[in-house]
Design a protein around this motif. Structure first.
Motif, PDB file in Angstrom:
ATOM      1  N   ALA A  41      -2.743  38.776 -30.352  1.00  0.00           N
ATOM      2  CA  ALA A  41      -4.071  38.356 -30.823  1.00  0.00           C
ATOM      3  C   ALA A  41      -4.766  37.521 -29.753  1.00  0.00           C
ATOM      4  O   ALA A  41      -5.970  37.678 -29.503  1.00  0.00           O
ATOM      5  N   ALA A  42      -4.012  36.640 -29.099  1.00  0.00           N
ATOM      6  CA  ALA A  42      -4.592  35.812 -28.043  1.00  0.00           C
ATOM      7  C   ALA A  42      -4.984  36.660 -26.838  1.00  0.00           C
ATOM      8  O   ALA A  42      -6.018  36.428 -26.202  1.00  0.00           O
ATOM      9  N   ALA A  43      -4.154  37.660 -26.521  1.00  0.00           N
ATOM     10  CA  ALA A  43      -4.457  38.542 -25.383  1.00  0.00           C
ATOM     11  C   ALA A  43      -5.757  39.297 -25.624  1.00  0.00           C
ATOM     12  O   ALA A  43      -6.601  39.426 -24.726  1.00  0.00           O
ATOM     13  N   LEU A  44      -5.938  39.814 -26.827  1.00  0.00           N
ATOM     14  CA  LEU A  44      -7.152  40.566 -27.140  1.00  0.00           C
ATOM     15  C   LEU A  44      -8.375  39.634 -27.181  1.00  0.00           C
ATOM     16  O   LEU A  44      -9.460  40.012 -26.721  1.00  0.00           O
ATOM     17  N   THR A  45      -8.191  38.437 -27.726  1.00  0.00           N
ATOM     18  CA  THR A  45      -9.305  37.486 -27.782  1.00  0.00           C
ATOM     19  C   THR A  45      -9.727  37.076 -26.374  1.00  0.00           C
ATOM     20  O   THR A  45     -10.927  37.009 -26.063  1.00  0.00           O
ATOM     21  N   PHE A  46      -8.743  36.802 -25.520  1.00  0.00           N
ATOM     22  CA  PHE A  46      -9.038  36.429 -24.141  1.00  0.00           C
ATOM     23  C   PHE A  46      -9.747  37.579 -23.418  1.00  0.00           C
ATOM     24  O   PHE A  46     -10.722  37.366 -22.679  1.00  0.00           O
ATOM     25  N   THR A  47      -9.277  38.797 -23.661  1.00  0.00           N
ATOM     26  CA  THR A  47      -9.906  39.971 -23.034  1.00  0.00           C
ATOM     27  C   THR A  47     -11.342  40.124 -23.506  1.00  0.00           C
ATOM     28  O   THR A  47     -12.253  40.386 -22.705  1.00  0.00           O
ATOM     29  N   LYS A  48     -11.565  39.955 -24.798  1.00  0.00           N
ATOM     30  CA  LYS A  48     -12.929  40.027 -25.318  1.00  0.00           C
ATOM     31  C   LYS A  48     -13.817  38.970 -24.657  1.00  0.00           C
ATOM     32  O   LYS A  48     -14.971  39.244 -24.304  1.00  0.00           O
ATOM     33  N   ALA A  49     -13.266  37.762 -24.520  1.00  0.00           N
ATOM     34  CA  ALA A  49     -14.047  36.680 -23.913  1.00  0.00           C
ATOM     35  C   ALA A  49     -14.429  37.007 -22.472  1.00  0.00           C
ATOM     36  O   ALA A  49     -15.510  36.640 -22.008  1.00  0.00           O
ATOM     37  N   LEU A  50     -13.538  37.708 -21.759  1.00  0.00           N
ATOM     38  CA  LEU A  50     -13.837  38.096 -20.369  1.00  0.00           C
ATOM     39  C   LEU A  50     -15.018  39.060 -20.292  1.00  0.00           C
ATOM     40  O   LEU A  50     -15.766  39.055 -19.306  1.00  0.00           O
ATOM     41  N   PHE A  51     -15.199  39.869 -21.324  1.00  0.00           N
ATOM     42  CA  PHE A  51     -16.254  40.882 -21.320  1.00  0.00           C
ATOM     43  C   PHE A  51     -17.420  40.533 -22.238  1.00  0.00           C
ATOM     44  O   PHE A  51     -18.427  41.245 -22.266  1.00  0.00           O
TER      45      PHE A  51
END
Length: 326
Positions: A41-51
């Motif tokens: 969940a953190a990996a996907l949230t961080f990825t979303k934040a990058l984009f």
């Protein structure tokens, strides 16, 4: 999902958000911690934040980029998982091929690797070269239960992001707030790891039914063994609940632990808090050593079932073994 919605993990979230706020995002992260701690969940949230098109240090969850990542169809985000028992070198080569293509608007690509410790030696060496010489601006998120199991050279080139076991009480409160029955949530947090797994278990109709059968057996086997054996046959092994015998023994383990907690005046730690009257009567029918032997018997019954012993035979022997005694 935003960082705020991820339960606990303040240290991990601080590391990731600080990188976003200062525009010092690492080229590789190692998300290390046990299952159920919210690593994916953190990996996907961080990825979303990058984009993300609206926010700089979190994910809005509503813009086109966030929604594409949520649905797994963003062209610059790739998720890798083991094929069979391992992550193979061909998967790393395919990743390298994908990353050789031109990116879309941001100029950055992200790949998330689940169970990164399962890379073959060849795959790990190939990934190491890719970390050192990416064909385009890239961010790697390697998810593992044990960061120390990764190649030291990969560890040294990645920023460690630690994930720690979540507080069962906090998970229980969250599940109850979401509408899960408190008596189920209180047991679930000791049976599975993390909020997602707890949420899934509480949503299974059979879980409440197995819990009820366990309670009936727990009360009957102390004084009415023949009745307990009949209950097990009729309510467990002649129904679809038979496939959940393993869970029955795990619940028994918690039941016996509650007896110990009551003896030691730790009532706030009781899992079956709705059964306080029964526990107060049963707790003193055995010594602490007797309840510990019962816990061991539940664990041994689990092992026997997993070793392909007939669940019914294992259950009957278990009930006979824990009946009476001190």
């Amino acid at each position: 999902m935003s960082f705020e919605q991820i339960l606990g993990q303040d240290r991990a979230k601080k590391i990731l958000q600080n990188g976003l706020r200062t525009d010092k995002v690492s080229h590789a992260y190692l998300f290390s911690g046990p299952k159920g701690t919210g690593r994916m969940a953190a990996a996907l949230t961080f990825t979303k934040a990058l984009f993300c098109e609206r926010m700089t240090d979190d994910a809005c969850g509503e813009c086109l980029s966030c929604r594409k990542i949520e649905h797994g169809n963003h062209p610059d985000v790739h998720v890798i998982a083991p094929e069979g028992q391992s992550i193979k070198i061909d998967q790393i080569r395919e990743l390298q091929r994908e990353f050789s293509y031109r990116t879309q608007a941001t100029g950055r690509k992200v790949y998330i690797m689940e169970q990164a410790e399962k890379m073959t030696v060849q795959a790990a060496n190939s990934l190491l070269k890719f970390l050192e010489e990416p064909t385009s601006p890239a961010v790697a998120i390697l998810i593992t239960e044990n960061g120390q199991a990764m190649l030291p050279t990969i560890q040294s080139r990645s920023q460690m992001v630690p994930f720690t076991p979540q507080d069962p009480n906090l998970i229980c409160q969250t599940l109850v707030a979401e509408g899960c029955p408190a008596i189920l949530a209180r047991a679930a947090v000791y049976l599975v790891n993390g909020l997602e797994a707890g949420r899934e278990l509480c949503g299974q109709n059979w879980f409440a039914e197995v819990r009820n059968v366990m309670l009936q057996l727990g009360k009957e086997c102390e004084a009415r063994l023949p009745s307990a054996l009949l209950t097990a046959q009729q309510k467990l092994f002649k129904t679809e609940l038979a496939e959940h015998t393993d869970m029955l023994f795990r619940l028994f383990h918690l039941w016996f632990r509650d007896m110990l907690n009551y003896q030691y005046n730790r009532q706030e730690s009781l899992v079956f808090i709705d059964q306080l009257d029964t526990i107060s009567k049963l707790a003193w029918t055995k010594s602490a050593e007797g309840w510990i032997r019962c816990m061991d018997a539940a664990t041994e019954a689990q092992k026997r079932v997993r070793a392909n012993v007939s669940p019914q035979l294992a259950c009957e022997q278990f009930l006979v073994g824990i009946q009476g005694g001190t």
